[in-house]
Enzyme design. Structure first.
Site, mmCIF file in Angstrom:
data_model
loop_
_atom_site.group_PDB
_atom_site.id
_atom_site.type_symbol
_atom_site.label_atom_id
_atom_site.label_comp_id
_atom_site.label_asym_id
_atom_site.label_seq_id
_atom_site.Cartn_x
_atom_site.Cartn_y
_atom_site.Cartn_z
ATOM 1 N N ASP A 197 0.828 -1.210 0.000
ATOM 2 C CA ASP A 197 0.000 0.000 0.000
ATOM 3 C C ASP A 197 0.861 1.259 0.000
ATOM 4 O O ASP A 197 1.972 1.260 0.536
ATOM 5 C CB ASP A 197 -0.913 -0.029 1.235
ATOM 6 C CG ASP A 197 -2.038 0.979 1.115
ATOM 7 O OD1 ASP A 197 -2.421 1.330 -0.018
ATOM 8 O OD2 ASP A 197 -2.545 1.422 2.171
ATOM 9 N N ASN B 60 -11.131 -2.596 -5.039
ATOM 10 C CA ASN B 60 -10.392 -1.631 -5.865
ATOM 11 C C ASN B 60 -11.069 -1.334 -7.205
ATOM 12 O O ASN B 60 -10.755 -0.341 -7.863
ATOM 13 C CB ASN B 60 -8.937 -2.078 -6.093
ATOM 14 C CG ASN B 60 -8.072 -2.001 -4.852
ATOM 15 O OD1 ASN B 60 -7.130 -2.779 -4.676
ATOM 16 N ND2 ASN B 60 -8.364 -1.066 -3.947
HETATM 17 C C1 IPE Z 1 -5.350 -2.715 0.070
HETATM 18 O O1 IPE Z 1 -5.076 -1.378 -0.081
HETATM 19 C C2 IPE Z 1 -5.388 -3.393 -1.270
HETATM 20 C C3 IPE Z 1 -4.102 -3.525 -1.952
HETATM 21 C C4 IPE Z 1 -2.939 -3.162 -1.502
HETATM 22 C C5 IPE Z 1 -4.171 -4.185 -3.239
HETATM 23 P P1 IPE Z 1 -6.213 -0.268 -0.200
HETATM 24 O O2 IPE Z 1 -5.550 1.026 -0.413
HETATM 25 O O3 IPE Z 1 -7.227 -0.679 -1.208
HETATM 26 O O4 IPE Z 1 -6.894 -0.345 1.258
HETATM 27 P P2 IPE Z 1 -7.726 0.761 2.050
HETATM 28 O O5 IPE Z 1 -8.741 1.313 1.108
HETATM 29 O O6 IPE Z 1 -6.765 1.809 2.506
HETATM 30 O O7 IPE Z 1 -8.315 0.022 3.219
HETATM 31 C C1 IPE Z 2 -1.816 0.177 -3.251
HETATM 32 O O1 IPE Z 2 -1.534 1.528 -3.298
HETATM 33 C C2 IPE Z 2 -2.053 -0.425 -4.610
HETATM 34 C C3 IPE Z 2 -3.458 -0.774 -4.868
HETATM 35 C C4 IPE Z 2 -4.427 -0.699 -4.010
HETATM 36 C C5 IPE Z 2 -3.767 -1.263 -6.196
HETATM 37 P P1 IPE Z 2 -2.682 2.601 -3.253
HETATM 38 O O2 IPE Z 2 -3.078 2.958 -4.636
HETATM 39 O O3 IPE Z 2 -3.805 2.163 -2.370
HETATM 40 O O4 IPE Z 2 -1.920 3.826 -2.584
HETATM 41 P P2 IPE Z 2 -2.507 4.858 -1.546
HETATM 42 O O5 IPE Z 2 -2.968 4.084 -0.348
HETATM 43 O O6 IPE Z 2 -3.631 5.594 -2.212
HETATM 44 O O7 IPE Z 2 -1.344 5.745 -1.228
HETATM 45 MG MG MG Z 3 -4.145 2.418 -0.383
#
Ligand code: IPE
Ligand code: IPE
Ligand code: MG
Length: 247
Positions: free
Chosen positions: A20, A68
């Site tokens: 993340d 997502n």
């Molecule tokens: C979890 O991250 C999913 C992945 C890393 C693929 P998210 O960014 O989707 O999680 P939340 O929304 O902060 O809980």
């Molecule tokens: C994790 O990074 C990757 C996916 C969820 C696909 P994020 O895109 O959630 O990154 P942040 O949390 O917005 O920084």
């Molecule tokens: Mg995220």
């Protein structure tokens, strides 16, 4: 700088990672979020290499969650293209390094192009033995438990803990020993809900594109200091020889 490898006793057998922080990494640099995901692929490549060097047996990463899909359309399509591009670039190298690929997740929700790419990568690497890499894609912990229960019902079997263990999407590798989440959030976000019953958790503010071998070793050092009691008392973990059995 040269980096010493941690002793084998500190290395978890199965490491899971919620990758993340890609979006925030990009936003800090006034770049589109997809640029952060691109850097995230580089971080994954580095992490796979570090895990191979440390003899990790199984690496399971969360690449795209069931939730997502609700992100802006251009980000979702960017992530799908990036997945296909990463597959075509990385699979030959991964295969050469003995990595066996799996893509746990709901295949039903994916386009036929993506699905074909994933199946081909799984087939190409099926005989590799050095390390298993599970890239969870369109995965959700609740989906996993529901699909496992559905499978048992379809087979006319009773729903038991052992039956669910054998039917969930990570049945081929068992439960993670250590779950790392980058990006600073201290939540599981519907990752391996069934499998993390006794997994050790490590949260780091490091954004995923900045993750490297040094940060991985910090997580491993922390893990090595944990006492995994699995519901027992500390005294019960001491073997007849007097040495703790959890090391
Ligand atoms: C979890 O991250 C999913 C992945 C890393 C693929 P998210 O960014 O989707 O999680 P939340 O929304 O902060 O809980
Ligand atoms: C994790 O990074 C990757 C996916 C969820 C696909 P994020 O895109 O959630 O990154 P942040 O949390 O917005 O920084
Ligand atoms: Mg995220």
């Amino acid at each position: 700088m040269a980096h010493t490898l941690p002793p084998a006793s500190c290395v978890p057998r199965h490491v899971a990672i919620v990758m993340d922080g890609n979006g925030r990494w990009a936003q800090k640099r006034h770049l589109p979020r997809v640029a952060g995901h691109k850097q995230g692929v580089d971080a994954l490549r580095r992490t796979v290499r570090a895990c191979l060097e440390r003899n990790v047996q199984v690496l399971t990463v969360f690449a795209f969650s069931s939730e997502n899909w609700s992100r802006p359309e251009d980000e979702v399509s960017g992530l799908m293209s990036l997945l296909l591009m990463a597959l075509s670039r990385e699979v030959p190298k991964l295969s050469k390094n003995g990595v066996q690929l799996h893509f746990p997740g709901d295949a039903g929700g994916l386009s036929s192009r993506v699905l074909q790419g994933l199946q081909k990568a799984e087939q190409t690497t099926a005989h590799n033995q050095k390390m298993v890499l599970n890239v969870c894609f369109n995965y959700g912990g609740r989906w996993d438990i529901a699909q496992a229960a559905r499978r048992l019902v379809e087979q006319g079997k009773e729903i038991t803990e052992a039956g669910l263990c054998e039917s969930t999407a990570l049945a081929h590798v068992g439960d993670p020993d250590l779950l790392i989440r980058t990006g600073g959030e201290m939540r599981v976000s519907n990752f391996l809900l069934w499998q993390c019953a006794y997994t050790e958790l490590f949260f780091t503010p490091c954004l995923w594109p900045d993750f490297d071998a040094a940060e991985l070793d910090r997580a491993f050092a922390d893990f090595a200091g944990r006492e995994r009691r699995f519901g027992l008392t500390s005294e019960q973990l001491v073997t007849p020889s007097g040495a703790p059995s959890h090391a």
